[in-house]
Design a protein around this motif. Sequence first.
Motif, PDB file in Angstrom:
ATOM      1  N   GLY B 503       0.830  -1.207   0.000  1.00  0.00           N
ATOM      2  CA  GLY B 503       0.000   0.000   0.000  1.00  0.00           C
ATOM      3  C   GLY B 503       0.861   1.252   0.000  1.00  0.00           C
ATOM      4  O   GLY B 503       0.576   2.224  -0.724  1.00  0.00           O
ATOM      5  N   LEU B 504       1.926   1.246   0.810  1.00  0.00           N
ATOM      6  CA  LEU B 504       2.803   2.425   0.895  1.00  0.00           C
ATOM      7  C   LEU B 504       3.494   2.686  -0.440  1.00  0.00           C
ATOM      8  O   LEU B 504       3.592   3.834  -0.884  1.00  0.00           O
ATOM      9  N   ILE B 505       3.967   1.600  -1.064  1.00  0.00           N
ATOM     10  CA  ILE B 505       4.678   1.775  -2.343  1.00  0.00           C
ATOM     11  C   ILE B 505       3.721   2.308  -3.419  1.00  0.00           C
ATOM     12  O   ILE B 505       4.035   3.258  -4.133  1.00  0.00           O
ATOM     13  N   TYR B 506       2.528   1.732  -3.493  1.00  0.00           N
ATOM     14  CA  TYR B 506       1.553   2.224  -4.472  1.00  0.00           C
ATOM     15  C   TYR B 506       1.169   3.685  -4.172  1.00  0.00           C
ATOM     16  O   TYR B 506       0.978   4.488  -5.089  1.00  0.00           O
ATOM     17  N   ALA B 507       1.067   4.002  -2.861  1.00  0.00           N
ATOM     18  CA  ALA B 507       0.673   5.366  -2.480  1.00  0.00           C
ATOM     19  C   ALA B 507       1.755   6.362  -2.894  1.00  0.00           C
ATOM     20  O   ALA B 507       1.451   7.451  -3.409  1.00  0.00           O
ATOM     21  N   ILE B 508       3.024   5.990  -2.673  1.00  0.00           N
ATOM     22  CA  ILE B 508       4.118   6.900  -3.047  1.00  0.00           C
ATOM     23  C   ILE B 508       4.126   7.101  -4.568  1.00  0.00           C
ATOM     24  O   ILE B 508       4.316   8.208  -5.059  1.00  0.00           O
ATOM     25  N   LEU B 509       3.862   6.027  -5.298  1.00  0.00           N
ATOM     26  CA  LEU B 509       3.774   6.140  -6.765  1.00  0.00           C
ATOM     27  C   LEU B 509       2.690   7.128  -7.168  1.00  0.00           C
ATOM     28  O   LEU B 509       2.863   7.931  -8.081  1.00  0.00           O
ATOM     29  N   PHE B 510       1.546   7.050  -6.460  1.00  0.00           N
ATOM     30  CA  PHE B 510       0.404   7.907  -6.788  1.00  0.00           C
ATOM     31  C   PHE B 510       0.722   9.379  -6.526  1.00  0.00           C
ATOM     32  O   PHE B 510       0.488  10.234  -7.380  1.00  0.00           O
ATOM     33  N   VAL B 511       1.285   9.658  -5.342  1.00  0.00           N
ATOM     34  CA  VAL B 511       1.491  11.077  -4.998  1.00  0.00           C
ATOM     35  C   VAL B 511       2.723  11.656  -5.713  1.00  0.00           C
ATOM     36  O   VAL B 511       2.852  12.867  -5.827  1.00  0.00           O
ATOM     37  N   ARG B 512       3.615  10.779  -6.175  1.00  0.00           N
ATOM     38  CA  ARG B 512       4.843  11.263  -6.824  1.00  0.00           C
ATOM     39  C   ARG B 512       4.513  12.083  -8.070  1.00  0.00           C
ATOM     40  O   ARG B 512       5.021  13.169  -8.271  1.00  0.00           O
ATOM     41  N   ARG B 513       3.636  11.552  -8.925  1.00  0.00           N
ATOM     42  CA  ARG B 513       3.312  12.286 -10.151  1.00  0.00           C
ATOM     43  C   ARG B 513       1.825  12.629 -10.269  1.00  0.00           C
ATOM     44  O   ARG B 513       1.405  13.254 -11.232  1.00  0.00           O
ATOM     45  N   GLY B 514       1.076  12.171  -9.269  1.00  0.00           N
ATOM     46  CA  GLY B 514      -0.350  12.522  -9.264  1.00  0.00           C
ATOM     47  C   GLY B 514      -1.166  11.794 -10.308  1.00  0.00           C
ATOM     48  O   GLY B 514      -2.224  12.263 -10.703  1.00  0.00           O
ATOM     49  N   ARG B 515      -0.662  10.667 -10.794  1.00  0.00           N
ATOM     50  CA  ARG B 515      -1.408   9.909 -11.814  1.00  0.00           C
ATOM     51  C   ARG B 515      -1.852   8.589 -11.224  1.00  0.00           C
ATOM     52  O   ARG B 515      -1.026   7.788 -10.779  1.00  0.00           O
ATOM     53  N   LEU B 516      -3.160   8.374 -11.279  1.00  0.00           N
ATOM     54  CA  LEU B 516      -3.698   7.131 -10.720  1.00  0.00           C
ATOM     55  C   LEU B 516      -3.275   5.916 -11.555  1.00  0.00           C
ATOM     56  O   LEU B 516      -3.205   4.789 -11.054  1.00  0.00           O
ATOM     57  N   ALA B 517      -2.966   6.181 -12.833  1.00  0.00           N
ATOM     58  CA  ALA B 517      -2.570   5.066 -13.708  1.00  0.00           C
ATOM     59  C   ALA B 517      -1.282   4.401 -13.196  1.00  0.00           C
ATOM     60  O   ALA B 517      -1.099   3.191 -13.382  1.00  0.00           O
ATOM     61  N   ASP B 518      -0.393   5.176 -12.543  1.00  0.00           N
ATOM     62  CA  ASP B 518       0.888   4.606 -12.078  1.00  0.00           C
ATOM     63  C   ASP B 518       0.681   3.469 -11.078  1.00  0.00           C
ATOM     64  O   ASP B 518       1.171   2.363 -11.303  1.00  0.00           O
ATOM     65  N   PRO B 519      -0.024   3.708  -9.955  1.00  0.00           N
ATOM     66  CA  PRO B 519      -0.237   2.587  -9.031  1.00  0.00           C
ATOM     67  C   PRO B 519      -1.088   1.472  -9.629  1.00  0.00           C
ATOM     68  O   PRO B 519      -0.914   0.312  -9.259  1.00  0.00           O
ATOM     69  N   VAL B 520      -1.988   1.819 -10.551  1.00  0.00           N
ATOM     70  CA  VAL B 520      -2.812   0.758 -11.185  1.00  0.00           C
ATOM     71  C   VAL B 520      -1.895  -0.188 -11.961  1.00  0.00           C
ATOM     72  O   VAL B 520      -2.006  -1.419 -11.851  1.00  0.00           O
ATOM     73  N   ILE B 521      -0.943   0.383 -12.716  1.00  0.00           N
ATOM     74  CA  ILE B 521      -0.024  -0.461 -13.507  1.00  0.00           C
ATOM     75  C   ILE B 521       0.840  -1.299 -12.562  1.00  0.00           C
ATOM     76  O   ILE B 521       1.020  -2.510 -12.771  1.00  0.00           O
ATOM     77  N   ALA B 522       1.371  -0.645 -11.500  1.00  0.00           N
ATOM     78  CA  ALA B 522       2.231  -1.383 -10.550  1.00  0.00           C
ATOM     79  C   ALA B 522       1.463  -2.539  -9.916  1.00  0.00           C
ATOM     80  O   ALA B 522       1.973  -3.662  -9.812  1.00  0.00           O
ATOM     81  N   HIS B 523       0.237  -2.236  -9.488  1.00  0.00           N
ATOM     82  CA  HIS B 523      -0.607  -3.259  -8.844  1.00  0.00           C
ATOM     83  C   HIS B 523      -0.883  -4.416  -9.821  1.00  0.00           C
ATOM     84  O   HIS B 523      -0.838  -5.591  -9.447  1.00  0.00           O
TER      85      HIS B 523
END
Lengths: 54, 543
Positions: B503-523
């Motif tokens: 959750g923390l890693i996905y959250a950092i991905l999300f707030v880093r660039r503000g794109r929800l697609a980033d954590p979706v791809i990682a997940h």
Amino acid sequence: MSKILALSLLTLASATFVFAGSVTAPEIDAASGVGALTLLSGAVLVLRSRRRKQ
Amino acid sequence: VGLAGRVAAVAALIGAEFVCATIAFDGDDLRGKAGHITALLARFGSPVSRSLVVFCALLAAFTWLLRKTEVAEFSGSAASISPRWPPLVVHLFAVAGFVLIGRSLYAAGQSTAAPDLLTLFLLAFASAAVVSAALAVLPWHRWKRALFLPGSLWLWSAAASILVAVTTDFARGMWLSATAFTFRLVRLLLLPFVPLTVLDPAHLRLGTRRFTVIISPECSGLEGVSLLLLFVGLWLILFRKECRFPQALLLLPVGAAIQFLLNAVRIAVLLLIGNSGARQIAAGGFHSQAGWIFFILVALGLCAAAGRIPWFTGSPAKSLSSPAVPDHAESPWTASYLLPFLSILAAGMLSHAWSGGFEWLYPLRVVAPLAVFWFYRRDYRQLFSQPRPNMLFPVAAGFLVFAIWIAFDSLSGAPAHAAIPLPLERAWTPLRLFWISFRVFSAVVTVPLAEELAFRGFLIRRLRARDFHLLPPVSYSWAGLLISSAAFGLLHGSRWPAGVCAGLIYAILFVRRGRLADPVIAHAVTNACLAAAVLFLGYWQYW
């Protein structure tokens, strides 16, 4: 949100601590509590959301 | 971070450690061991710790709700103080000491040398762990001031937690008569459907030649009733400004009566399912899920009634369905962010309820979110319309989470290899392939989308503001990041430590660039790796 969180956490705490470990298949199964109360609190949030202006 | 965030961080840390301790150390292992203090811990450890948890939860909730101004003032003054590392190091040592002594004291079936001394050390390490965690986020002189904030609420919380304990005991006393009443109610409900050949009121046993049930006191219906009374009671207190009194108080007895009746319906349906030949479904899935399903339906129905029926709200203008936008209402984007995840949870409960040994109805968990995605397709087109993301970071993060997941599993001592479930292995090949393809599609497409929308897209920002959709993702708070990750972890059951890290890693991905697609791809990458491990290496424990 804070109120709904508090509501869910207190209900979850009660479900876990009051009913845990009584029988293997109780009416309210504490093991499914997290998922069930997440569903309930999420549904309450959706229910409390306002309609979008068309 | 203000006072609330710091208390939440300490509570989350100590709470997680407390849960781990209750899982690792079983009070029953202390029984029969020598030592008076150890015997006291074996007898009173569990009820005292339960009462303490209830007390702390009530004190925190009451203070937060009833001392808002004082908490805000104090919180503002505490925000400038940096967290301190030395107490955190002490905390780690105290936890390590607690674990070492606990392992020796709670060793099952073995006599322990000097158990009283070990018990005293265990309690000392536990106290040191709590105090050091508290001192890490706020110095002692600040805590002294904070402890005065609740004032008389200390007494009220103590009284309420004692009342909870006494009421629980009183309710247990009512169970026998409630069970007898439920027995009669179930018999009445079944009369038109099946001839009851087994009817034994002395042992509360009823059924047919093919299937019988014994109504135990825990199935009397009082569990659901007390939980519902607690939920509705708290609702009426917290949202009292939105309700019309005394009319709204009627929701309490109405809800309790409906919940009690539905418990009898649950037992009657369970018996009918068992009688039809589906014994595994009746005794397995349906028995454990139906109680929650009915509870959620009744609770939601009462919330809807309390918020939308003018007789309960006072005036039609207060109704939440009104487009007049009341200031306490949630953002209009809440449904499109939350419903996909909620639909998966609801479909999961339903498919579990109708499953025996194996969840054949898993495709429901795919169909339900797909229906929601279709319904809100315009919103998602808007949400994911950003330029094509840079795939490198999300894909790397996905692999990292996969590695963490596997590592935690190995460290936890779980079996390294689990075979394919027998019903699936024995199934007709097209049916097996059909089930597996839905399972893979869910893991790689619907679950990442739904969970990222709910935990990252919604929760992180909603913890900051009601109109979360107006906030840019980069304006996150660390408390939001931690709480959303902890919630995400908790939903992964025994794998919660790995879930929190993920959750923390996905959250950092999300707030880093503000794109929800980033954590979706990682997940999606993480889940695809897990699916590959299941299908190609045979690690079925990950499904």
